[in-house]
Write a protein that holds these residues in place. Sequence first.
Motif, PDB file in Angstrom:
ATOM      1  N   ASN A  64       0.826  -1.208   0.000  1.00 52.86           N
ATOM      2  CA  ASN A  64       0.000   0.000   0.000  1.00 52.86           C
ATOM      3  C   ASN A  64       0.866   1.266   0.000  1.00 52.86           C
ATOM      4  O   ASN A  64       0.623   2.216   0.755  1.00 52.86           O
ATOM      5  CB  ASN A  64      -0.962   0.004   1.206  1.00 52.86           C
ATOM      6  N   LEU A  65       1.880   1.265  -0.852  1.00 54.66           N
ATOM      7  CA  LEU A  65       2.811   2.392  -0.928  1.00 54.66           C
ATOM      8  C   LEU A  65       2.157   3.629  -1.529  1.00 54.66           C
ATOM      9  O   LEU A  65       1.279   3.541  -2.376  1.00 54.66           O
ATOM     10  CB  LEU A  65       4.026   2.016  -1.785  1.00 54.66           C
ATOM     11  N   GLN A  66       2.636   4.790  -1.079  1.00 53.54           N
ATOM     12  CA  GLN A  66       2.269   6.056  -1.704  1.00 53.54           C
ATOM     13  C   GLN A  66       3.256   6.338  -2.836  1.00 53.54           C
ATOM     14  O   GLN A  66       4.459   6.145  -2.670  1.00 53.54           O
ATOM     15  CB  GLN A  66       2.346   7.202  -0.680  1.00 53.54           C
ATOM     16  N   PHE A  67       2.753   6.772  -3.980  1.00 49.97           N
ATOM     17  CA  PHE A  67       3.606   7.139  -5.102  1.00 49.97           C
ATOM     18  C   PHE A  67       3.472   8.642  -5.307  1.00 49.97           C
ATOM     19  O   PHE A  67       2.716   9.118  -6.151  1.00 49.97           O
ATOM     20  CB  PHE A  67       3.219   6.333  -6.351  1.00 49.97           C
ATOM     21  N   GLU A  68       4.197   9.379  -4.458  1.00 51.31           N
ATOM     22  CA  GLU A  68       4.100  10.836  -4.443  1.00 51.31           C
ATOM     23  C   GLU A  68       5.375  11.411  -3.843  1.00 51.31           C
ATOM     24  O   GLU A  68       6.148  10.707  -3.191  1.00 51.31           O
ATOM     25  CB  GLU A  68       2.873  11.272  -3.618  1.00 51.31           C
ATOM     26  N   THR A  69       5.590  12.699  -4.046  1.00 50.21           N
ATOM     27  CA  THR A  69       6.819  13.343  -3.566  1.00 50.21           C
ATOM     28  C   THR A  69       6.624  13.829  -2.127  1.00 50.21           C
ATOM     29  O   THR A  69       6.526  15.035  -1.870  1.00 50.21           O
ATOM     30  CB  THR A  69       7.192  14.511  -4.507  1.00 50.21           C
ATOM     31  N   THR A  70       6.568  12.856  -1.204  1.00 49.73           N
ATOM     32  CA  THR A  70       6.337  13.179   0.200  1.00 49.73           C
ATOM     33  C   THR A  70       7.304  12.394   1.085  1.00 49.73           C
ATOM     34  O   THR A  70       7.852  11.363   0.676  1.00 49.73           O
ATOM     35  CB  THR A  70       4.899  12.806   0.631  1.00 49.73           C
ATOM     36  N   GLN A  71       7.472  12.887   2.320  1.00 50.17           N
ATOM     37  CA  GLN A  71       8.310  12.179   3.284  1.00 50.17           C
ATOM     38  C   GLN A  71       7.685  10.839   3.659  1.00 50.17           C
ATOM     39  O   GLN A  71       8.391   9.851   3.892  1.00 50.17           O
ATOM     40  CB  GLN A  71       8.497  13.042   4.545  1.00 50.17           C
TER      41      GLN A  71
END
Length: 222
Positions: A64-71
Motif C-alpha cells: 500500500n505504498l504512496q507514489f508521491e513526492t512526500t516524506q
Amino acid sequence: MQKIFKHIHPYEPFINNSTEKLIVGTLPPPRFTTGDLKEGDVNFCYGSRDGQLWPILNKIFDLNLQFETTQKAIDQRKLFLRERKIGICDIVASAERIKIDASDLGMKNIQLRDVLEYLEKYPKIHTLLFTGGNSKNGPEYFFRKHLKEKSVVLKSVSNDVPRIHEFEHPCTNKVIRTVSLTAPSGAANRAVGSLELYKTLKRQNPKFNTIDFRVLQYKHHF
C-alpha cells in the motif's frame, strides 16, 4: 564545445548491520541529481514515477505504498527495506553525459562504488540483486569489471533468466550469490516480450503483462 552534465548519484547506499540482500543498479534519472523531480516521483532510490521496482514490490508484498513526492512515501520504503533486511547500493557513484537522459549507454567517465568494500563492512549480506544484466553499462556488467580489478571470478550457477552467479569475497572468503533480474524499466519490456516463458504465460492468460512477469520473477528472490 559541448556541455558535459556531471551525473552524481544523489543517495548514499542504504545499508545497515542487519542487511542480508543488496539491490544493485546504476544511476537514477538525472533529475534526481538536480532535484527537479516530477509529480509522482519519490525522492529516494528507484523513486522515478516511470520506474517499476517499487510498483513490483508493492504488488508482491501488498505494501500500500504512496507514489508521491512526500516524506511519508520515503519512510514507507525505508521501513519495508529495514523489515525485510534489504539494502540498496547502486554501483555507479558518478558519470558524465552529453545528452541528459537516463540511458546507461550514455554514461561516460564512470566512477564506480567499491561494492566489495561494503560487503566486507556488512558481512551478513549474502545476495546481490542486480536490476539488470550483463549488457554494456548495466549493473552486472560493471560488477564484473569491479571483480576483474580484484582478480575475482564470477562463476555461473544458472543460465536461466534471471541468471545466477556466485563469487568468493577476496577478503572475507564468504561465497556471495548474484541474481541478474530483468530490469524494472520500460526499456526492458521488449526483451521480456521476446522470452519464450513470457510468450507461454501470455498465451495462457492474454491479460498477463510484463509487470506480472517481473512480479513472478522477483517474488522468488526478494
